[in-house]
Scaffold this motif. Structure first.
Motif, PDB file in Angstrom:
ATOM      1  N   LEU A 211     -36.024   8.820  11.559  1.00  0.00           N
ATOM      2  CA  LEU A 211     -37.262   9.375  10.989  1.00  0.00           C
ATOM      3  C   LEU A 211     -36.974  10.676  10.231  1.00  0.00           C
ATOM      4  CD1 LEU A 211     -39.778   8.725  13.908  1.00  0.00           C
ATOM      5  CD2 LEU A 211     -39.673   7.544  11.698  1.00  0.00           C
ATOM      6  N   GLN A 212     -36.061  11.484  10.744  1.00  0.00           N
ATOM      7  CA  GLN A 212     -35.663  12.708  10.036  1.00  0.00           C
ATOM      8  C   GLN A 212     -34.953  12.377   8.721  1.00  0.00           C
ATOM      9  OE1 GLN A 212     -33.273  14.592  13.071  1.00  0.00           O
ATOM     10  NE2 GLN A 212     -35.019  15.626  14.023  1.00  0.00           N
ATOM     11  N   LEU A 213     -34.064  11.415   8.774  1.00  0.00           N
ATOM     12  CA  LEU A 213     -33.356  11.005   7.562  1.00  0.00           C
ATOM     13  C   LEU A 213     -34.324  10.415   6.541  1.00  0.00           C
ATOM     14  CD1 LEU A 213     -30.177   9.351   9.135  1.00  0.00           C
ATOM     15  CD2 LEU A 213     -30.315  11.571   7.980  1.00  0.00           C
ATOM     16  N   HIS A 214     -35.290   9.658   7.032  1.00  0.00           N
ATOM     17  CA  HIS A 214     -36.267   9.052   6.126  1.00  0.00           C
ATOM     18  C   HIS A 214     -37.097  10.130   5.424  1.00  0.00           C
ATOM     19  CE1 HIS A 214     -38.680   5.740   4.593  1.00  0.00           C
ATOM     20  NE2 HIS A 214     -39.763   6.444   4.882  1.00  0.00           N
ATOM     21  N   ALA A 215     -37.466  11.170   6.161  1.00  0.00           N
ATOM     22  CA  ALA A 215     -38.223  12.261   5.551  1.00  0.00           C
ATOM     23  C   ALA A 215     -37.391  13.008   4.522  1.00  0.00           C
ATOM     24  CB  ALA A 215     -38.703  13.224   6.643  1.00  0.00           C
ATOM     25  N   LYS A 216     -36.084  13.119   4.755  1.00  0.00           N
ATOM     26  CA  LYS A 216     -35.211  13.868   3.843  1.00  0.00           C
ATOM     27  C   LYS A 216     -34.790  13.047   2.635  1.00  0.00           C
ATOM     28  CE  LYS A 216     -30.842  16.443   3.731  1.00  0.00           C
ATOM     29  NZ  LYS A 216     -29.702  16.942   4.554  1.00  0.00           N
ATOM     30  N   TYR A 217     -34.411  11.787   2.848  1.00  0.00           N
ATOM     31  CA  TYR A 217     -33.806  10.977   1.793  1.00  0.00           C
ATOM     32  C   TYR A 217     -34.715   9.875   1.256  1.00  0.00           C
ATOM     33  CZ  TYR A 217     -29.338  13.135   3.055  1.00  0.00           C
ATOM     34  OH  TYR A 217     -28.326  14.026   3.296  1.00  0.00           O
ATOM     35  N   GLY A 218     -35.683   9.450   2.032  1.00  0.00           N
ATOM     36  CA  GLY A 218     -36.565   8.378   1.578  1.00  0.00           C
ATOM     37  C   GLY A 218     -35.896   7.038   1.465  1.00  0.00           C
ATOM     38  N   ALA A 219     -34.782   6.846   2.161  1.00  0.00           N
ATOM     39  CA  ALA A 219     -34.069   5.571   2.082  1.00  0.00           C
ATOM     40  C   ALA A 219     -34.876   4.470   2.740  1.00  0.00           C
ATOM     41  CB  ALA A 219     -32.697   5.685   2.744  1.00  0.00           C
ATOM     42  N   THR A 220     -34.657   3.250   2.270  1.00  0.00           N
ATOM     43  CA  THR A 220     -35.357   2.093   2.851  1.00  0.00           C
ATOM     44  C   THR A 220     -34.444   1.263   3.734  1.00  0.00           C
ATOM     45  OG1 THR A 220     -34.862   0.808   0.859  1.00  0.00           O
ATOM     46  CG2 THR A 220     -36.987   1.948   0.936  1.00  0.00           C
ATOM     47  N   GLY A 221     -33.215   1.744   3.980  1.00  0.00           N
ATOM     48  CA  GLY A 221     -32.286   1.025   4.836  1.00  0.00           C
ATOM     49  C   GLY A 221     -31.474   1.984   5.686  1.00  0.00           C
ATOM     50  N   TYR A 222     -31.122   1.547   6.921  1.00  0.00           N
ATOM     51  CA  TYR A 222     -30.360   2.375   7.849  1.00  0.00           C
ATOM     52  C   TYR A 222     -29.408   1.484   8.643  1.00  0.00           C
ATOM     53  CZ  TYR A 222     -33.938   5.667   6.538  1.00  0.00           C
ATOM     54  OH  TYR A 222     -34.769   6.463   5.783  1.00  0.00           O
ATOM     55  N   LYS A 223     -28.170   1.970   8.783  1.00  0.00           N
ATOM     56  CA  LYS A 223     -27.164   1.180   9.505  1.00  0.00           C
ATOM     57  C   LYS A 223     -26.787   1.889  10.795  1.00  0.00           C
ATOM     58  CE  LYS A 223     -22.897   0.614   7.904  1.00  0.00           C
ATOM     59  NZ  LYS A 223     -21.865   0.118   6.978  1.00  0.00           N
ATOM     60  N   LEU A 224     -26.943   1.180  11.922  1.00  0.00           N
ATOM     61  CA  LEU A 224     -26.665   1.709  13.248  1.00  0.00           C
ATOM     62  C   LEU A 224     -25.300   1.229  13.729  1.00  0.00           C
ATOM     63  CD1 LEU A 224     -30.061   0.622  14.866  1.00  0.00           C
ATOM     64  CD2 LEU A 224     -29.660   2.552  13.334  1.00  0.00           C
ATOM     65  N   LYS A 225     -24.721   1.982  14.651  1.00  0.00           N
ATOM     66  CA  LYS A 225     -23.466   1.596  15.278  1.00  0.00           C
ATOM     67  C   LYS A 225     -23.751   0.933  16.625  1.00  0.00           C
ATOM     68  CE  LYS A 225     -20.586   3.597  12.281  1.00  0.00           C
ATOM     69  NZ  LYS A 225     -19.534   2.880  11.532  1.00  0.00           N
ATOM     70  N   VAL A 226     -23.066  -0.182  16.886  1.00  0.00           N
ATOM     71  CA  VAL A 226     -23.185  -0.862  18.185  1.00  0.00           C
ATOM     72  C   VAL A 226     -21.779  -1.150  18.703  1.00  0.00           C
ATOM     73  CG1 VAL A 226     -25.422  -1.887  17.644  1.00  0.00           C
ATOM     74  CG2 VAL A 226     -23.319  -3.158  17.120  1.00  0.00           C
ATOM     75  N   ALA A 227     -21.698  -1.444  20.008  1.00  0.00           N
ATOM     76  CA  ALA A 227     -20.430  -1.729  20.681  1.00  0.00           C
ATOM     77  C   ALA A 227     -19.502  -0.519  20.584  1.00  0.00           C
ATOM     78  CB  ALA A 227     -19.767  -2.976  20.107  1.00  0.00           C
ATOM     79  N   ASN A 228     -18.344  -0.629  21.197  1.00  0.00           N
ATOM     80  CA  ASN A 228     -17.302   0.372  21.041  1.00  0.00           C
ATOM     81  C   ASN A 228     -16.376  -0.041  19.900  1.00  0.00           C
ATOM     82  OD1 ASN A 228     -17.590   2.546  22.858  1.00  0.00           O
ATOM     83  ND2 ASN A 228     -16.965   1.239  24.584  1.00  0.00           N
ATOM     84  N   ILE A 229     -15.825   0.928  19.186  1.00  0.00           N
ATOM     85  CA  ILE A 229     -14.902   0.625  18.097  1.00  0.00           C
ATOM     86  C   ILE A 229     -13.707  -0.157  18.649  1.00  0.00           C
ATOM     87  CG2 ILE A 229     -13.378   1.588  16.351  1.00  0.00           C
ATOM     88  CD1 ILE A 229     -15.197   4.043  16.255  1.00  0.00           C
ATOM     89  N   MET A 230     -13.499  -1.360  18.116  1.00  0.00           N
ATOM     90  CA  MET A 230     -12.406  -2.216  18.594  1.00  0.00           C
ATOM     91  C   MET A 230     -12.436  -2.288  20.126  1.00  0.00           C
ATOM     92  SD  MET A 230     -11.150  -3.179  15.729  1.00  0.00           S
ATOM     93  CE  MET A 230      -9.637  -3.999  16.222  1.00  0.00           C
ATOM     94  N   GLY A 231     -13.644  -2.457  20.671  1.00  0.00           N
ATOM     95  CA  GLY A 231     -13.865  -2.237  22.093  1.00  0.00           C
ATOM     96  C   GLY A 231     -13.619  -3.403  23.019  1.00  0.00           C
ATOM     97  N   ARG A 232     -13.265  -4.582  22.491  1.00  0.00           N
ATOM     98  CA  ARG A 232     -12.978  -5.740  23.347  1.00  0.00           C
ATOM     99  C   ARG A 232     -14.154  -6.036  24.287  1.00  0.00           C
ATOM    100  NH1 ARG A 232      -6.526  -4.645  24.748  1.00  0.00           N
ATOM    101  NH2 ARG A 232      -5.836  -4.722  22.576  1.00  0.00           N
TER     102      ARG A 232
END
Length: 452
Positions: A211-232
């Motif tokens: 929500l903070q990023l949306h107020a600042k940049y107005g982007a219509t897309g957001y990419k989240l991180k899931v799992a652990n990096i190369m986490g098996r």
């Protein structure tokens, strides 16, 4: 045209000698064996025109005479100087973590560049994309025992700098230059999505951040991180992924309404189809746009199996340095969105070819550009030509790894889009203060000046 950075530094290059003129002085009225003598003015004309012709050929060719590298971890900027005074700027693939987690491998990339790439590029003429590709192939063929990701990270510096040179020779931006090559217009602005959204946050924290990023940049897309990096098949904390996916979607729809595009990136976090399928099903129910790199990038067979489930679009390719495997991923529909990284794949040339190939095969294209370095400029110039109205390019809204004082003016993203720079070349300059703090390497190291 741009001047060399740090003009206080003495130029270092090399001298080339022209072949001697071949005209011959013949005596007027003289001749042997009954042959008529060449008139005196004709002999003199040939004598003086030939060296002028040779000089003009060399001058028009404008070979590469000097290369500078400025390194200040994690970035290394390259300047390629040609004989006609044009300076092209590029960036090698950025420094990456070694096994201890410390960013220390920029030295390996730079040494690879100086030992294996710069000697082949020096004094080569590059006045067209065809010349550039011929040079690239010569470098690759001469280094067939030295290839690998570090090699292509080094090659990317030369490649991106020479695209800057080519556009400046044409007095155009890279976007305009490429648009003319492929027969497509250069857009004024390109829509983006915010990336680098941490995998450490809870659903509530992620919602607040977006929500903070949306107020600042107005982007219509957001990419989240899931799992652990190369986490098996492990998560940052138990059940985080299966909580984050639906809860963030529901909270954002309540706050912003429908229409926000959400993606997730697992960074190769899963290693078997059962675990990936469970996550893909949750993504499907929550209407996520893509699932990025669900398994280690080299496991193309498993990636294809996940894609063939048809539950969610599969994205990948950012870690791949082999052009042939990116081509195969596109032509065999192993991914729905292909994501070459300019630094890993060897530069702008390959990314452009993959973008064109993807367009022909109906595969999405989204180059990996998660930070605010030159990579962001490479991406916006390419997407200015190759994007369609539905495309969002990757923008590092939360990037904390790139120095904020590196450019005289960074990419000004706002209102959900970023402008495509209109200045010649990449349309950006590095601040002298950053260059003065960086370690400088020069090729060649001799101090002899180049003359035509």
């Amino acid at each position: 045209r741009s001047q060399a950075p740090g003009t206080r530094r003495q130029a270092q290059s090399t001298r080339r000698k022209l072949p001697a003129a071949d005209g011959r002085r013949l005596a007027a009225g003289g001749g042997g064996g009954g042959t008529s003598a060449m008139p005196w003015f004709r002999g003199n004309l040939l004598r003086y025109l030939r060296p002028l012709f040779l000089v003009s050929q060399v001058a028009l060719a404008a070979p590469i005479v000097r290369i500078e590298i400025y390194s200040n971890d994690p970035l290394s900027i390259i300047y390629v100087h040609t004989a006609d005074g044009i300076t092209g700027m590029g960036q090698v693939g950025r420094s990456q973590s070694d096994s201890t987690g410390i960013l220390t491998d920029a030295d390996l990339v730079i040494e690879t560049f100086l030992r294996h790439i710069a000697p082949v590029a020096h004094l080569r003429n590059v006045t067209s994309p065809k010349d550039l590709e011929a040079l690239r192939q010569d470098i690759i063929y001469q280094n067939y025992k030295n290839t690998g990701q570090v090699f292509f990270r080094a090659l990317s510096g030369l490649d991106t700098a020479l695209w800057d040179v080519l556009a400046k020779q044409a007095n155009q931006s890279v976007c305009q230059y490429v648009g003319n090559l492929v027969g497509r217009p250069c857009r004024k602005r390109v829509n983006f999505y915010c990336t680098n959204i941490t995998r450490a946050a809870t659903p509530e924290e992620l919602t607040k951040l977006i929500l903070q990023l949306h107020a600042k940049y107005g982007a219509t897309g957001y990419k989240l991180k899931v799992a652990n990096i190369m986490g098996r098949n492990t998560d940052f904390y138990p059940n985080r992924t299966i909580q984050v996916i639906p809860q963030v979607r529901a909270a954002l729809e309540q706050q912003l309404g429908p229409g926000i595009r959400l993606m997730v990136d697992a960074n190769g976090g899963y290693e078997d189809l059962r675990h990936v399928t469970e996550v893909a099903q949750i993504l499907n129910r929550s209407d996520y746009f893509w699932f990025e790199e669900p398994v280690p990038f080299w496991n193309y067979d498993l990636t294809k199996q996940v894609r063939d489930l048809g539950l969610v679009r599969i994205a990948g390719g950012e870690n791949e340095y082999r052009e042939s495997l990116l081509e195969h991923a596109v032509t065999h529909r192993q991914v729905d969105i292909v994501q070459p990284d300019f630094g890993y794949v060897g530069g702008f040339s390959v990314a452009l070819r993959i973008a064109q190939l993807a367009a022909r095969h109906g595969v999405g294209f989204d180059p990996h550009s998660p930070d605010l370095s030159l990579t962001e400029f490479f991406s916006v110039h390419l997407m200015g030509v190759m994007a369609n109205d539905d495309t969002l390019f990757e923008y590092g809204c939360t990037d904390g790894s790139t120095p904020l004082d590196i450019f005289e003016q960074g990419l000004q993203a706002s209102g959900g889009s970023a402008p495509v720079p209109t200045g010649v070349g990449w349309g950006v300059a590095v601040q002298e203060a950053w260059l003065s703090r960086a370690e400088q390497r020069v090729y060649p190291i001799t101090g002899v000046e180049y003359h035509v």
